[in-house]
Design a protein around this motif. Sequence first.
Motif, short mmCIF file in Angstrom:
data_model
loop_
_atom_site.label_atom_id
_atom_site.label_comp_id
_atom_site.label_asym_id
_atom_site.label_seq_id
_atom_site.Cartn_x
_atom_site.Cartn_y
_atom_site.Cartn_z
N ASN A 191 0.84 -1.19 0.00
CA ASN A 191 0.00 0.00 0.00
C ASN A 191 0.88 1.25 0.00
OD1 ASN A 191 -2.42 -1.43 0.03
ND2 ASN A 191 -2.40 -1.59 2.26
N PHE A 217 -1.07 3.71 -4.95
CA PHE A 217 -1.44 4.64 -6.02
C PHE A 217 -0.15 5.16 -6.66
CE2 PHE A 217 -2.89 8.65 -7.92
CZ PHE A 217 -4.04 8.20 -8.56
N LYS A 230 -4.86 13.50 -1.35
CA LYS A 230 -5.83 12.41 -1.17
C LYS A 230 -5.13 11.08 -0.97
CE LYS A 230 -9.34 9.78 -3.69
NZ LYS A 230 -10.16 9.69 -4.93
N TRP A 231 -4.20 10.75 -1.86
CA TRP A 231 -3.60 9.43 -1.82
C TRP A 231 -2.47 9.33 -0.82
CZ3 TRP A 231 -6.11 5.46 -3.59
CH2 TRP A 231 -7.10 5.67 -4.55
N TYR A 236 -3.81 5.08 -11.18
CA TYR A 236 -2.73 6.05 -11.39
C TYR A 236 -3.29 7.26 -12.11
CZ TYR A 236 -2.50 4.42 -16.28
OH TYR A 236 -2.80 4.09 -17.58
N PHE A 286 2.31 4.86 -1.87
CA PHE A 286 2.05 5.97 -2.78
C PHE A 286 3.37 6.27 -3.49
CE2 PHE A 286 1.22 10.84 -2.95
CZ PHE A 286 0.93 10.76 -4.30
N LYS A 302 -3.33 3.46 0.73
CA LYS A 302 -3.61 2.54 -0.36
C LYS A 302 -2.60 2.79 -1.48
CE LYS A 302 -8.61 2.28 0.45
NZ LYS A 302 -9.97 2.52 -0.15
N ALA A 326 -4.31 8.08 2.18
CA ALA A 326 -5.25 6.97 1.97
C ALA A 326 -4.77 5.62 2.46
CB ALA A 326 -5.60 6.87 0.49
N CYS A 348 -3.48 -1.11 -8.74
CA CYS A 348 -3.97 0.17 -8.21
C CYS A 348 -4.19 1.17 -9.36
CB CYS A 348 -2.98 0.75 -7.21
SG CYS A 348 -1.43 1.35 -7.95
#
Length: 204
Positions: free
Chosen positions: A15, A96, A88-89, A43, A17, A94, A92, A41
């Motif tokens: 996970n 990305f 945002k990412w 992009y 970024f 997660k 997150a 993921c």
Amino acid sequence: MSGTSGTAEREIDRNLFVTVSGPPGCGATTLVEGIAAALDCGYVSGGELFREIAAERDMSLSQLIAKTGESEEIDRALDRRLRRIAEKWGAANKAFVLESRLAGWIAGNRADIRIWLDAPDEVRADRTLDREEMTSEMQVREVIEEQRYQSYYGIDLSDRSIYDLAINTGRWDPEATLDLALTAIEGYDIESDEGAFDTPDFEI
């Protein structure tokens, strides 16, 4: 190398970024697509955002590039979109991938891994022969962008110290470049991370 090798099918459960940056023709789009596939993921590409802005204004890329020379508004509009995505990412937890020439700087400390790609001018020129922008236009844009980012944000694009991995894609083919990037991503361990170079936020 064949595109059906293990590298192309490699999957990594991380996970992270990740940002990818570099000049036109460096191979960033190909690498981003490969990383996103391996991490399963999404992009975003700065080039796609630039094209979106051109479409919104009913302009060609050449027209929009010319327009950027008249005011700061278009450059800053693009950078604000990139900043919102990075914010945002970055929070997150997660996977990305964000790609643009300024992505590493805009994401700053929000990014887990920042990658820089480059290649000799003649290599990048050959790779961009079929693009809408002419090679000469892209070269002019590169120089202008460097000057603008220094003027707008005090950023020196020639400073590579913020990047965790820099690859000359003129030396490795796309598959090997992807393998290098995925090895770095897979091998990253936050527990043994002694610190990235600090990148202060800046106003856009």
